[in-house]
Design an enzyme around this catalytic site. Structure first.
Site: not given
Length: 215
Positions: A33, A59-61, A64
């Site tokens: 990531r 950038i989404s957690q 989620i």
């Protein structure tokens, strides 16, 4: 930073929070990531929070990302449409779990960075274009699964039309601050059901069938 150790901790937290799809868990355990975030934020890449990626986008957690992917219930044979490429991380997860991914990003600098990150991982089953994601990708339809990574004021009907019979669509729907994850399932006869899942908060889905830039 030992990224492998950090990924294990991240995934352990996802499991603790209820993620059970082993294929999703394995994909997030493997994918680095940190290459999808700014170098200065690499040390925060595996914490369970969203991070800025420039152009007023995030950038989404990890939770989620895992939750939305799990809701698609991918088997590995699907052609998936993603709307809102952003950093490219969600597309990478989908590419690991599906046969083919078509992803649309409206902001060119983000699309270029995402393409570079995806190419560095040799994820050659991702087709990326720059455009208005709220219109889907009609030329590539139908799709077995559709994932929208920005909050919409309402469900764009064109996306339901581009969903194949037996397919699933996951999209955050609500106002500008808070949304609900909505899961659309299309039966083999074309009938559609709608379910609501988790509360969430995304950046706005901007385009013809979403929010306007001015709103």
């Amino acid at each position: 930073m030992n990224s492998a150790v950090a990924r294990k901790r991240m995934v352990a937290e996802l499991v603790k929070r209820g993620i059970t799809d082993q294929r999703v868990i394995n994909a997030m355990l493997e994918l680095p990531r940190h290459i999808f975030v700014e170098e200065a934020m690499a040390s925060q890449a595996y914490s369970d929070g969203s991070l800025p990626i420039g152009e007023k986008q995030t950038i989404s957690q990890p939770y989620i990302v895992a939750r939305m992917t799990e809701l698609l219930a991918l088997t590995g044979r699907e052609k998936v449409l993603e709307l809102g490429t952003g950093s490219g991380y969600q597309a990478a997860v989908l590419a690991t779990l599906a046969d083919r991914v078509c992803t649309v990003e409206r902001i060119r600098p983000l699309a270029m960075k995402a393409r570079k990150a995806l190419d560095s991982l040799r994820l050659l089953n991702v087709n990326l274009k720059i455009g208005d994601g709220t219109e889907g990708w009609p030329e590539e339809a139908p799709f077995d699964a559709i994932l929208v990574t920005a909050g919409a004021p309402a469900l764009p009907e064109c996306l339901v039309e581009q969903l194949a019979p037996g397919g699933r669509l996951v999209i955050p729907v609500g106002d500008r601050l808070d949304q609900k994850l909505v899961v659309i399932k299309k039966a083999s006869d074309g009938s559609v059901t709608r379910e609501e899942a988790d509360d969430c908060r995304f950046v706005k889905l901007i385009g013809k069938n979403g929010w306007s830039d001015e709103q």
